[in-house]
Design an enzyme around this catalytic site. Structure first.
Site, PDB file in Angstrom:
ATOM      1  N   LYS A  42      21.663  76.597  58.799  1.00  0.00           N
ATOM      2  CA  LYS A  42      20.410  75.830  58.715  1.00  0.00           C
ATOM      3  C   LYS A  42      19.297  76.715  58.156  1.00  0.00           C
ATOM      4  O   LYS A  42      19.441  77.946  58.091  1.00  0.00           O
ATOM      5  CB  LYS A  42      20.035  75.323  60.116  1.00  0.00           C
ATOM      6  CG  LYS A  42      19.783  76.438  61.131  1.00  0.00           C
ATOM      7  CD  LYS A  42      19.731  75.907  62.559  1.00  0.00           C
ATOM      8  CE  LYS A  42      19.513  77.046  63.554  1.00  0.00           C
ATOM      9  NZ  LYS A  42      19.688  76.599  64.952  1.00  0.00           N
ATOM     10  N   TYR A 262      -8.741  96.637  55.900  1.00  0.00           N
ATOM     11  CA  TYR A 262      -9.700  95.645  56.398  1.00  0.00           C
ATOM     12  C   TYR A 262     -10.187  95.985  57.806  1.00  0.00           C
ATOM     13  O   TYR A 262      -9.423  96.458  58.647  1.00  0.00           O
ATOM     14  CB  TYR A 262      -9.040  94.263  56.461  1.00  0.00           C
ATOM     15  CG  TYR A 262      -8.871  93.601  55.112  1.00  0.00           C
ATOM     16  CD1 TYR A 262      -9.920  93.524  54.199  1.00  0.00           C
ATOM     17  CD2 TYR A 262      -7.653  93.022  54.776  1.00  0.00           C
ATOM     18  CE1 TYR A 262      -9.755  92.895  52.978  1.00  0.00           C
ATOM     19  CE2 TYR A 262      -7.484  92.383  53.554  1.00  0.00           C
ATOM     20  CZ  TYR A 262      -8.544  92.322  52.660  1.00  0.00           C
ATOM     21  OH  TYR A 262      -8.373  91.696  51.449  1.00  0.00           O
TER      22      TYR A 262
HETATM   23  C1  PLP Z   1      20.504  77.515  65.628  1.00  0.00           C
HETATM   24  C2  PLP Z   1      21.563  77.044  66.554  1.00  0.00           C
HETATM   25  C3  PLP Z   1      22.773  77.765  66.676  1.00  0.00           C
HETATM   26  C4  PLP Z   1      22.967  79.138  66.093  1.00  0.00           C
HETATM   27  O1  PLP Z   1      22.336  80.055  66.958  1.00  0.00           O
HETATM   28  P1  PLP Z   1      22.422  81.636  66.725  1.00  0.00           P
HETATM   29  O2  PLP Z   1      21.760  82.206  67.911  1.00  0.00           O
HETATM   30  O3  PLP Z   1      21.678  81.897  65.455  1.00  0.00           O
HETATM   31  O4  PLP Z   1      23.848  82.006  66.626  1.00  0.00           O
HETATM   32  C5  PLP Z   1      23.797  77.193  67.426  1.00  0.00           C
HETATM   33  N1  PLP Z   1      23.626  76.004  68.060  1.00  0.00           N
HETATM   34  C6  PLP Z   1      22.461  75.310  67.990  1.00  0.00           C
HETATM   35  C7  PLP Z   1      22.343  74.035  68.721  1.00  0.00           C
HETATM   36  C8  PLP Z   1      21.394  75.808  67.254  1.00  0.00           C
HETATM   37  O5  PLP Z   1      20.244  75.127  67.208  1.00  0.00           O
END
Ligand code: PLP
Length: 376
Positions: A42, A262
């Site tokens: 994702k 800054y």
């Molecule tokens: C993002 C997500 C994962 C992956 O998690 P990681 O900690 O990056 O391995 C797995 N299951 C769900 C439901 C997620 O939202």
């Protein structure tokens, strides 16, 4: 990793080792065998570029991919025509046929979603491929127990579903001592037992490190594939995939008492040399890495040696105290490391008051992503 391929005009570069990525997936697949190993890609593969990451994982042997949205599903489908795709954000109202066109299975998190998804095959003999998310304590997505019970009683809906996956998500998998892990494991066993028999999945990157009882039929790591090490019970058997480097634009002498950057937040206590490096918060470097007077901030590495950020992180630039590196004859245009050997994503996350996940997914679009395969 070779960096001579970086365009001369690029102020920085994100180098992504696809060979190591594939090796990481294979190491996790071996660890969880006979359970299957999927991959969470994702958010554009955690910012690293799904168009290169997804095919590399497929070449390594991965057949099941998790994305969040329908747009991500379409992009992944073009890359892996025959893979199984699960959409973690589930079903938005009216978005079902689009997900179907992408050949993606939404991970449904409420009875409302299940009803809408089942209605797509109303009056047809066909069942609709479905993944069900049950909540075991996270109270984020997932059906609560009473909705699971309501679904189980509703055979008209259940009969239309071809349940391909029942899953849940852990609250504190990074901490093997947390008793919530065991409680969620028990709740998951109970809830999946109420639903039609289907492959089950509970563990992401950290959960799969909790042992075989957490593996079920499919694990779904994301972060660990990209070299992330969030599990606090010991090292995950993966290596670093990402290196982020930026160029030195100039090196200047700063007299004692002068300030840098800054708001004049950092003052030189001694005759100092400061390197101005072409990376800032627009590149994803958290502004909270700033190091005002007397406070430690982020570290970078120059030819493998640590150097502290001083003053404010600005949009395009950081300033780095290189006084201690006087022997190095630093060069204008030289690439220095923000994330790289000895500088983990976690270290940057914790120096910035956040986590490595956020650092990784927020790396900006300005630096070209250069893909290498150090293993192959
Ligand atoms: C993002 C997500 C994962 C992956 O998690 P990681 O900690 O990056 O391995 C797995 N299951 C769900 C439901 C997620 O939202």
């Amino acid at each position: 990793m070779k960096q001579d391929a970086v365009p001369a005009g690029a102020t920085g570069v994100i180098t992504i080792d696809l060979g190591q990525l594939g090796a990481n997936w294979q190491a996790l697949a071996k660890l969880v065998h006979p359970a299957q190993c999927g991959a969470v890609v994702k958010a554009n593969a955690y910012g690293l570029g799904a168009d290169r990451v997804v095919p590399a994982l497929a070449r390594a042997g991965c057949r099941t991919f998790f994305i969040a949205t329908a747009t991500e599903a379409h992009a992944a489908r073009r890359l892996v025509p025959s893979a199984t795709l699960f959409a973690l954000d589930g079903l938005l109202p009216g978005a079902g046929s689009d997900l179907r066109r992408a050949g993606a299975v939404p991970v449904l998190s409420s009875l409302a979603e299940v009803r809408e998804w089942a209605s797509l095959v109303e009056g047809q003999a066909e069942k609709v491929p479905t993944a069900l998310h049950v909540d075991t304590g996270l109270n984020r997505l997932g059906m609560p127990e009473h909705e699971v019970e309501e679904l189980v009683r509703d055979s008209r809906i259940l009969d239309r579903l071809d349940v391909r996956l029942v899953m849940s998500h852990l609250v504190s998998a990074d901490d093997p001592e947390d008793p919530r892990n065991e409680r969620q494991l028990a709740a998951f066993e109970r809830l999946r037992g109420r639903l039609p028999r289907a492959p089950a999945s509970l563990a992401a990157s950290d959960g799969l490190m909790l042992g075989a009882r957490y593996h079920f039929d499919l694990v779904r790591p994301g972060y660990a594939l990209y070299g992330g090490q969030a599990f606090r019970g010991g090292p995950t058997p993966v290596g670093p995939v990402v290196r982020v480097s930026a160029r030195i634009l100039q090196i200047r002498d700063v007299a004692p008492g002068e300030t840098v950057g800054y708001s004049a937040s950092w003052r030189a206590r001694r005759a100092s040399r400061v390197a101005v490096v072409a990376a800032g918060y627009a590149d994803g470097l958290p502004r909270s890495l700033s190091a005002p007077d007397g406070h430690a901030g982020g570290m970078i590495a120059i030819r493998g040696r640590p150097a502290p950020i001083v003053g404010r992180v600005s949009m395009d630039l950081i300033t780095v105290d290189v006084t201690e590196l006087g022997d190095l004859a630093l060069e204008r245009g030289e690439l220095v490391d923000l994330i790289g050997p000895g500088l983990t994503i976690e270290a940057m996350g914790s120096a910035a008051g956040t986590i490595g996940y956020e650092v990784l997914t927020r790396l900006g679009p300005r630096f070209p992503r250069v893909y290498v395969d150090e293993a192959g």
